[in-house]
Design an enzyme around this catalytic site. Sequence first.
Site, PDB file in Angstrom:
ATOM      1  N   GLU A   1      45.268  40.511  39.303  1.00 52.23           N
ATOM      2  CA  GLU A   1      46.165  39.914  38.305  1.00 52.23           C
ATOM      3  C   GLU A   1      45.299  39.630  37.089  1.00 52.23           C
ATOM      4  O   GLU A   1      44.440  38.747  37.115  1.00 52.23           O
ATOM      5  CB  GLU A   1      46.813  38.659  38.874  1.00 52.23           C
ATOM      6  CG  GLU A   1      47.763  39.009  40.018  1.00 52.23           C
ATOM      7  CD  GLU A   1      48.312  37.812  40.771  1.00 52.23           C
ATOM      8  OE1 GLU A   1      47.928  36.673  40.471  1.00 52.23           O
ATOM      9  OE2 GLU A   1      49.132  38.040  41.675  1.00 52.23           O
TER      10      GLU A   1
HETATM   11  P1  NAD Z   1      37.078  35.641  34.228  1.00 50.18           P
HETATM   12  O1  NAD Z   1      37.388  37.048  34.528  1.00 50.18           O
HETATM   13  O2  NAD Z   1      36.018  35.339  33.241  1.00 50.18           O
HETATM   14  O3  NAD Z   1      36.629  34.875  35.550  1.00 50.18           O
HETATM   15  C1  NAD Z   1      37.469  34.808  36.683  1.00 50.18           C
HETATM   16  C2  NAD Z   1      36.612  34.596  37.927  1.00 50.18           C
HETATM   17  O4  NAD Z   1      35.805  35.743  38.145  1.00 50.18           O
HETATM   18  C3  NAD Z   1      35.660  33.417  37.838  1.00 50.18           C
HETATM   19  O5  NAD Z   1      35.646  32.769  39.095  1.00 50.18           O
HETATM   20  C4  NAD Z   1      34.335  34.080  37.548  1.00 50.18           C
HETATM   21  O6  NAD Z   1      33.217  33.334  37.956  1.00 50.18           O
HETATM   22  C5  NAD Z   1      34.456  35.360  38.349  1.00 50.18           C
HETATM   23  N1  NAD Z   1      33.612  36.478  37.912  1.00 50.18           N
HETATM   24  C6  NAD Z   1      33.219  36.776  36.655  1.00 50.18           C
HETATM   25  N2  NAD Z   1      32.472  37.919  36.654  1.00 50.18           N
HETATM   26  C7  NAD Z   1      32.411  38.348  37.941  1.00 50.18           C
HETATM   27  C8  NAD Z   1      31.803  39.468  38.588  1.00 50.18           C
HETATM   28  N3  NAD Z   1      31.124  40.372  37.905  1.00 50.18           N
HETATM   29  N4  NAD Z   1      31.956  39.589  39.919  1.00 50.18           N
HETATM   30  C9  NAD Z   1      32.661  38.692  40.630  1.00 50.18           C
HETATM   31  N5  NAD Z   1      33.261  37.598  40.078  1.00 50.18           N
HETATM   32  C10 NAD Z   1      33.140  37.437  38.749  1.00 50.18           C
HETATM   33  O7  NAD Z   1      38.455  34.969  33.810  1.00 50.18           O
HETATM   34  P2  NAD Z   1      38.711  33.477  33.317  1.00 50.18           P
HETATM   35  O8  NAD Z   1      38.142  33.318  31.942  1.00 50.18           O
HETATM   36  O9  NAD Z   1      38.295  32.535  34.391  1.00 50.18           O
HETATM   37  O10 NAD Z   1      40.306  33.443  33.251  1.00 50.18           O
HETATM   38  C11 NAD Z   1      41.041  33.837  32.138  1.00 50.18           C
HETATM   39  C12 NAD Z   1      41.577  35.244  32.328  1.00 50.18           C
HETATM   40  O11 NAD Z   1      42.376  35.290  33.508  1.00 50.18           O
HETATM   41  C13 NAD Z   1      42.488  35.716  31.220  1.00 50.18           C
HETATM   42  O12 NAD Z   1      42.196  37.045  30.911  1.00 50.18           O
HETATM   43  C14 NAD Z   1      43.885  35.609  31.826  1.00 50.18           C
HETATM   44  O13 NAD Z   1      44.844  36.456  31.252  1.00 50.18           O
HETATM   45  C15 NAD Z   1      43.605  35.957  33.240  1.00 50.18           C
HETATM   46  N6  NAD Z   1      44.658  35.459  34.118  1.00 50.18           N
HETATM   47  C16 NAD Z   1      45.545  36.361  34.660  1.00 50.18           C
HETATM   48  C17 NAD Z   1      46.577  35.914  35.479  1.00 50.18           C
HETATM   49  C18 NAD Z   1      47.584  36.872  36.062  1.00 50.18           C
HETATM   50  O14 NAD Z   1      48.328  36.471  36.947  1.00 50.18           O
HETATM   51  N7  NAD Z   1      47.648  38.112  35.612  1.00 50.18           N
HETATM   52  C19 NAD Z   1      46.680  34.553  35.759  1.00 50.18           C
HETATM   53  C20 NAD Z   1      45.774  33.666  35.194  1.00 50.18           C
HETATM   54  C21 NAD Z   1      44.747  34.148  34.378  1.00 50.18           C
END
Ligand code: NAD
EC number: 1.2.1.85
Length: 486
Positions: free
Chosen positions: A254
């Site tokens: 997502e």
């Molecule tokens: P992010 O991708 O920066 O981080 C999300 C998670 O992934 C965190 O726990 C982070 O530590 C981890 N992570 C980061 N790099 C990684 C890697 N290389 N390997 C494994 N894990 C890793 O996202 P964010 O800033 O926490 O959240 C905001 C984003 O989430 C926005 O783009 C938003 O649109 C999206 N979002 C989508 C939905 C949906 O249902 N489509 C819902 C909520 C948020």
Amino acid sequence: MRQIQNFIGGEFVAAASGKRFDKRSPLDNRVIASIAEAGRAEVDAAVSAARAALHGEWGGLTTEQRVELLYGVANEITRRFEDFVEAEMADTGQPRHVMTSAFIPRGAANFKVFADVVKNVPNESFQMATPDGRGALNYGIRVPKGVIGVICPWNAPFMLMTWKVGPALACGNTVVVKPSEESPHTATLLGEVMNAVGVPKGVYNVVHGFGPDSAGEFLTQNRGVDAITFTGETRTGAAIMKAASEGMRDVSFELGGKNAGIVFADADFDAAVEGIFRSAFLNSGQVCLGTERVYVERPIFERFVQALKVKAEGVKFGRPDDHDANYGPLISQEHRQKVLSYYRKAVEEGATVVTGGGVPQMPGALAEGAWVEPTIWTGLPDDAAVVREEIFGPCCHIRPFDSENEVVALANDTEYGLSTTIWTTNLARAHRVAARVEVGITWVNSWFLRDLRTAFGGSKQSGIGREGGVHSLEFYTETRNICVKL
Ligand code: NAD
């Protein structure tokens, strides 16, 4: 200051390395928690604990027994409601009413709903003819996929994490959760709930840390993880997909969005203004389903822009428990820098700033927080970065349109495809437009109205797969076909 540990095999544990990191309050930048950062050793231990639980007591439970435990989890969350509200407010700084009306109750519901789904979904069966005339019977049974890696963002941490943990456990899997480094509290608290309710040790595990070269990456690289469900940014999804390709492990994603709101001139004007206001500015604009591109039919364009401006200027910044306030900060200073860089870019790209564009004056300690003004722009070209890239802040660009075909083309002119919200009183048009917008979720005359039995997910670069109701079962179980010759 709270001390937050990893939760592995039913125990709260620090990291063998002794490494810790700080969580700062978005309200005033004060350090509010010290978190044990899981290294590879802790992540491996969590995955092993999850594997052992699969083969232990948990794996031997009947569906009914599992379902009872999950009802227990939901009830215990409700009993400790205030603890969850406090923990989530501390992490995100968002108003109490957002927590109590939506985010925390949804956490409890995520366990109840999927317990009910699993209890009630039938298996498929096909009778077939055979040359000897006796036939054969095929039937499918669903088996858990195994150990699920659950990687979560910070914007609605408890709701989004339990949206995955609920169905994963209902289907009989075990989980290792990696919450966002920005929101470690509620996932940890859920460990206490699991123990209190008697969920066997190792079924639910939490490892804290960051993404690259930290707990997130260690988890996705661990071949003991059978499948990975992830919510977060699209480019993080790409990195996780690469890791999951080692061992051909399944993913459910997502991801980000750049969602369009479409307002026709025949819409209920006040309802449309209120709906777009919520969709652009709820949770300080940090909602994946939020609207950053608004298209308004020309006859009502100016009036709509003015009405939305009035509402945006009416927000009251303050602490979550401040009764006079209704608006919170962004999650962190780092995220504020990103959002403010888009506020500057909008001006460089030639936007008219209808309102906002800067940082509000906050009193006392709050001056150190991650506050930004709700911001509305008009006048940008369709290829402006601000119109094309996900900002994930309290902002939107509003553009007029003249025809149904034009607005459908505009809405679809994006690499994302998560959601849209359409406002009109012409129902035939609502159905027509809804079917043509390339997204996973369309709301008509509403936004963020969720029935957890429905399919949820994104098209294009907004995701892979669907979760929700029986769709979650497609990811969290494997169907095994058994063919019996009669
Ligand atoms: P992010 O991708 O920066 O981080 C999300 C998670 O992934 C965190 O726990 C982070 O530590 C981890 N992570 C980061 N790099 C990684 C890697 N290389 N390997 C494994 N894990 C890793 O996202 P964010 O800033 O926490 O959240 C905001 C984003 O989430 C926005 O783009 C938003 O649109 C999206 N979002 C989508 C939905 C949906 O249902 N489509 C819902 C909520 C948020």
